[in-house]
Write an enzyme that holds these catalytic residues in place. Structure first.
Site: not given
Ligand code: FAD
Ligand code: NAD
Length: 479
Positions: A122, A190-192, A211, A278, A319, A451
């Protein structure tokens, strides 16, 4: 000229498909354009998240965690298994099946909700017009009163480590390894890096994470980030902080990476290298030349708080716009713009978007760290509680980590909840809900928790804000 729609959404990731479904639910004539094709050339809805992101990575994390439990932990529970082995191909086949089910599920949801699926690429070509080029190269133009761009993101590449088929890969490549690499390099803690590094570390790779920053998970509360770092290192991940990658050389089936840290230049050899430094917004070809949708310096589509671009009737979400690159953030923005397009009042609270890293233990947080609050000049009080003192954690063989609440010292309002622990990703919803409702730490402290549950650690952390945790030495006497 083909059909006219009330709304055309470009991209069927968690931002776009949710925007499309919600729009159709609200009675708007809606189409969603998607260009992702599976290996057979059929459209695959669901975007990065379902195809090569959240879902496949969690399938591998779950399988590899169960493998470690069977190999290392079952004996403790009195379970004998004999030798435990992992069939990587079978693990991958299960992951692929889950992906197929879910992507097919979105196509089914489109049908059920009356969303027209337009398969192809698109492009916003003019005021209220979208051009779609289908998989055979045929082009059609559609009118739409509103357009939602939800084109997502792609991995960032860095010059020292250009992608090299099967050797230097991004996150997508790291979800496809056919066998466990012996020496695995990961660029970016990082996260990945932590999630996919964990998968292959559990399956036997020697994992080294390089890192560039000196700090580890700066978005997580300092004390808990330190704990997570220690726990991941204990599992065998060699996480090198302050390590700046300067180059790489492919030598046969190996990759030699050069980097610099505080001690100078170094070299390290891997069998595979994952680059996860990133992601960047993906807007290539989505906006035609001459259509004046504004991008910022980093390539994100510029939007206001309601995800409106500078062009009336054109919205952008997920994103490809500012904010955390998270599936649930994209989806919530999708709901918000659909509601706004349908004429309803809608807004998003960006302060209460939770984040989860699905390592073991999981790392989850919402809101400020103690340091964030101090940097903003807010006086805080905090309460922490370790899972080592939680009965369910002991029963679960999961005593690592803790929960920490950050509350405003004056008003007691909860400003943040940070958790390292088994199921932290499930428990964090308590903090999200509490913050959405403007709760105080005392509100949680006065709440009755079942609990034995891991969540009782959050309850105890809330009690600890005033020094009144029950299963911990108290610091203050109750007035
Ligand atoms: P995307 O999911 O990227 O979807 C965009 C879609 O638009 C794609 O399908 C693309 O093909 C399509 N598109 C682009 N341009 C066009 C065009 N011109 N025409 C037609 N279609 C187009 N987030 C989490 O919240 N939790 C997690 O556990 C998590 N794990 C992740 C693991 C990995 C390995 C990765 C890479 C990401 C992970 N993420 C996770 C991030 C998450 O995947 C993204 O934040 C999310 O997918 C963003 O959604 P989106 O709809 O904005 O974009
Ligand atoms: P990230 O931003 O989480 O981490 C990248 C890391 O790489 C940072 O720590 C950064 O300092 C480091 N880095 C950058 N350049 C470097 C260099 N040249 N050398 C060494 N280190 C370097 O990015 P990611 O891990 O690639 O993930 C991308 C996005 O996907 C994230 O924004 C995340 O929100 C999303 N994601 C989310 C989840 C989840 O929610 N569980 C899982 C995976 C991905």
């Amino acid at each position: 000229m083909a059909d006219k729609f009330d709304v055309i959404v470009i991209g069927a990731g968690p931002g776009g498909y949710v925007a499309a479904i919600r729009s159709a639910q609200l009675g708007l004539k809606t189409a969603c354009v998607e260009k992702w094709q599976d290996t057979k050339g059929n459209v695959a809805h669901g975007g990065t998240c379902l195809n090569v992101g959240c879902i496949p990575s969690k399938a591998l994390l779950e399988a590899s965690h169960k493998f470690i439990e069977a190999k290392d932990d079952f004996d403790d529970l009195g379970i004998s298994t004999g030798d435990v082995s992992m069939d990587v191909k079978k693990m991958m086949a299960r992951k692929d099946k889950i992906v197929k089910n879910l992507t097919g599920g979105i196509s089914g949801l489109f049908k059920a909700n009356g969303v027209t699926a337009l398969d192809g690429t698109g492009k916003v070509v003019g005021d209220k017009q979208v051009e779609v080029t289908d998989f055979d190269g045929k082009t059609a133009t559609y009118d739409a009163d509103s357009i939602v761009v939800a084109a997502g993101s792609v991995p960032v590449e860095i010059p020292p480590t250009p992608m090299t088929e099967g050797l230097i890969v991004d996150s997508t490549g790291a979800l496809e390894f056919e066998e466990t690499p012996k020496r695995l390099g990961v660029i970016g803690a990082g996260v990945i890096g932590l999630e996919l590094g964990s998968v292959w570390n559990r399956l036997g790779s020697e994992v080294t994470v390089l890192e560039a920053m000196d700090s580890f998970l700066p978005m997580v509360d300092g004390a808990l980030a330190k704990d997570a770092h220690k726990l991941l290192k204990k599992q065998g991940m060699d996480i090198k902080l302050g390590a700046k990658v300067t180059g790489s050389e492919v030598k046969g089936k190996e990759v030699v990476v050069t980097y610099e840290d505080a001690d100078g230049k170094k070299e390290i050899t891997f069998d595979k290298l994952i680059v996860c430094v990133g992601r960047r917004p993906y807007t290539k070809g989505v906006i035609a030349d001459g259509v004046d949708v504004e991008l910022d310096q980093r390539g994100f589509i510029t939007v206001d708080d309601e995800c409106r671009t500078n062009v009336p009737g054109v919205y952008a979400i997920g994103d490809c716009v500012r904010g955390p690159m998270l599936a649930h953030k994209a989806s919530e923005e999708g709901v918000m713009v659909a509601d706004i397009i349908a004429g309803h009042k809608a807004e998003m609270n960006y302060e209460t978007i939770p984040s989860v890293i699905y390592t073991f233990p999981e790392v989850a947080w919402v809101g400020m760290t103690e340091q964030d609050a101090k940097d903003k000049g807010i006086e805080v009080k905090t309460g922490s509680f370790p899972f080592a003192a939680n009965g369910r954690a002991m029963a679960n063989n999961a005593t690592d980590g803790s929960a920490k609440i950050i509350a405003d010292a004056e008003t007691d309002r909860i400003l943040g909840l940070h958790i390292v622990g088994q199921h932290a990703g499930e428990m964090i919803a308590q903090g999200v809900i509490a913050m959405e409702f403007g709760s105080s730490a005392e509100d949680l402290a006065l709440t009755c928790y079942a609990h034995p549950t891991m969540s009782e650690a959050v309850h105890e952390a809330a009690l600890a804000v005033e020094g009144h945790a029950i299963h911990m030495a108290n610091r203050k006497k109750r007035k």
